[in-house]
Design a protein around this motif. Structure first.
Motif, PDB file in Angstrom:
ATOM      1  N   UNK A  32       0.835  -1.205   0.000  1.00 31.20           N
ATOM      2  CA  UNK A  32       0.000   0.000   0.000  1.00 31.20           C
ATOM      3  C   UNK A  32       0.868   1.252   0.000  1.00 31.20           C
ATOM      4  N   UNK A  33       1.987   1.219   0.707  1.00 34.53           N
ATOM      5  CA  UNK A  33       2.874   2.389   0.779  1.00 34.53           C
ATOM      6  C   UNK A  33       3.446   2.728  -0.596  1.00 34.53           C
ATOM      7  N   UNK A  34       3.863   1.721  -1.342  1.00 35.61           N
ATOM      8  CA  UNK A  34       4.413   1.952  -2.685  1.00 35.61           C
ATOM      9  C   UNK A  34       3.318   2.453  -3.618  1.00 35.61           C
ATOM     10  N   UNK A  35       2.149   1.841  -3.544  1.00 33.08           N
ATOM     11  CA  UNK A  35       1.025   2.269  -4.371  1.00 33.08           C
ATOM     12  C   UNK A  35       0.624   3.705  -4.042  1.00 33.08           C
ATOM     13  N   UNK A  36       0.645   4.063  -2.767  1.00 34.11           N
ATOM     14  CA  UNK A  36       0.311   5.428  -2.351  1.00 34.11           C
ATOM     15  C   UNK A  36       1.319   6.436  -2.900  1.00 34.11           C
ATOM     16  N   UNK A  37       2.601   6.086  -2.871  1.00 32.78           N
ATOM     17  CA  UNK A  37       3.636   6.983  -3.422  1.00 32.78           C
ATOM     18  C   UNK A  37       3.436   7.190  -4.913  1.00 32.78           C
ATOM     19  N   UNK A  38       3.091   6.124  -5.614  1.00 29.74           N
ATOM     20  CA  UNK A  38       2.837   6.238  -7.058  1.00 29.74           C
ATOM     21  C   UNK A  38       1.615   7.115  -7.319  1.00 29.74           C
ATOM     22  N   UNK A  39       0.572   6.931  -6.535  1.00 31.70           N
ATOM     23  CA  UNK A  39      -0.646   7.729  -6.699  1.00 31.70           C
ATOM     24  C   UNK A  39      -0.368   9.206  -6.419  1.00 31.70           C
ATOM     25  N   UNK A  40       0.425   9.490  -5.389  1.00 34.47           N
ATOM     26  CA  UNK A  40       0.759  10.882  -5.059  1.00 34.47           C
ATOM     27  C   UNK A  40       1.587  11.514  -6.169  1.00 34.47           C
ATOM     28  N   UNK A  41       2.547  10.767  -6.708  1.00 32.60           N
ATOM     29  CA  UNK A  41       3.377  11.279  -7.806  1.00 32.60           C
ATOM     30  C   UNK A  41       2.504  11.588  -9.026  1.00 32.60           C
ATOM     31  N   UNK A  42       1.553  10.717  -9.308  1.00 30.30           N
ATOM     32  CA  UNK A  42       0.648  10.944 -10.439  1.00 30.30           C
ATOM     33  C   UNK A  42      -0.235  12.169 -10.181  1.00 30.30           C
ATOM     34  N   UNK A  43      -0.694  12.329  -8.953  1.00 28.61           N
ATOM     35  CA  UNK A  43      -1.514  13.491  -8.586  1.00 28.61           C
ATOM     36  C   UNK A  43      -0.721  14.790  -8.769  1.00 28.61           C
ATOM     37  N   UNK A  44       0.552  14.767  -8.389  1.00 25.45           N
ATOM     38  CA  UNK A  44       1.388  15.969  -8.481  1.00 25.45           C
ATOM     39  C   UNK A  44       1.692  16.373  -9.926  1.00 25.45           C
ATOM     40  N   UNK A  45       1.484  15.473 -10.896  1.00 28.91           N
ATOM     41  CA  UNK A  45       1.684  15.829 -12.301  1.00 28.91           C
ATOM     42  C   UNK A  45       0.637  16.841 -12.773  1.00 28.91           C
ATOM     43  N   UNK A  46      -0.509  16.885 -12.110  1.00 28.10           N
ATOM     44  CA  UNK A  46      -1.590  17.791 -12.497  1.00 28.10           C
ATOM     45  C   UNK A  46      -1.902  18.854 -11.448  1.00 28.10           C
ATOM     46  N   UNK A  47      -1.289  18.734 -10.282  1.00 29.68           N
ATOM     47  CA  UNK A  47      -1.612  19.632  -9.169  1.00 29.68           C
ATOM     48  C   UNK A  47      -0.342  20.081  -8.459  1.00 29.68           C
ATOM     49  N   UNK A  48      -0.130  21.386  -8.432  1.00 32.26           N
ATOM     50  CA  UNK A  48       1.035  21.947  -7.748  1.00 32.26           C
ATOM     51  C   UNK A  48       0.694  23.368  -7.313  1.00 32.26           C
ATOM     52  N   UNK A  49       0.311  23.515  -6.057  1.00 33.95           N
ATOM     53  CA  UNK A  49      -0.043  24.849  -5.559  1.00 33.95           C
ATOM     54  C   UNK A  49       0.489  25.025  -4.141  1.00 33.95           C
ATOM     55  N   UNK A  50       0.454  26.252  -3.682  1.00 34.37           N
ATOM     56  CA  UNK A  50       0.867  26.544  -2.312  1.00 34.37           C
ATOM     57  C   UNK A  50      -0.076  25.862  -1.326  1.00 34.37           C
ATOM     58  N   UNK A  51      -1.315  25.657  -1.703  1.00 37.04           N
ATOM     59  CA  UNK A  51      -2.274  24.949  -0.860  1.00 37.04           C
ATOM     60  C   UNK A  51      -1.810  23.503  -0.673  1.00 37.04           C
TER      61      UNK A  51
END
Length: 84
Positions: A61-80
Motif C-alpha cells: 500500500x505504501x508503494x502504491x500510495x507513493x505512485x498515486x501521489x506522484x501521479x496526482x502531483x503531475x496535475x496539481x502543484x499549488x501553495x495549498x
C-alpha cells in the motif's frame, strides 16, 4: 460585521450555497480550499494520463500510495498542496 456579501459571492459561483438552506461547514470549507488550490495551481497545462494505477496485490500500500501521489502531483502543484 455581516457576512452577507461573502455569502452572496459564494452563492454566485456555487448555487448549492445560495439561498437560506442549511449547509455543512465542511462542504463550504472544501469548496473554498479547492477554489484556492485551482486558482493558485502553478501548472497551467494539465496533461491527461488515461492509464489508471493498477493494484495487482503484489505491491505494498505504501508503494502504491507513493505512485498515486506522484501521479496526482503531475496535475496539481499549488501553495495549498504544499501546506497540506
Amino acid at each position: 460585521v455581516a457576512p452577507t456579501g461573502f455569502k452572496q459571492a459564494i452563492g454566485e459561483f456555487a448555487p448549492q450555497f445560495s439561498g437560506y438552506s442549511q449547509q455543512d461547514s465542511q462542504e463550504l470549507l472544501s469548496f473554498l480550499v479547492d477554489g484556492l488550490h485551482e486558482g493558485l495551481n502553478r501548472l497551467k497545462e494539465k496533461k491527461y494520463d488515461p492509464n489508471p494505477l493498477e493494484d495487482d496485490g503484489k505491491v505494498s500500500d505504501a508503494v502504491l500510495a507513493k505512485k498515486a501521489w506522484a501521479k496526482h502531483k503531475l496535475r496539481n502543484d499549488s501553495v495549498i498542496l504544499d501546506n497540506m
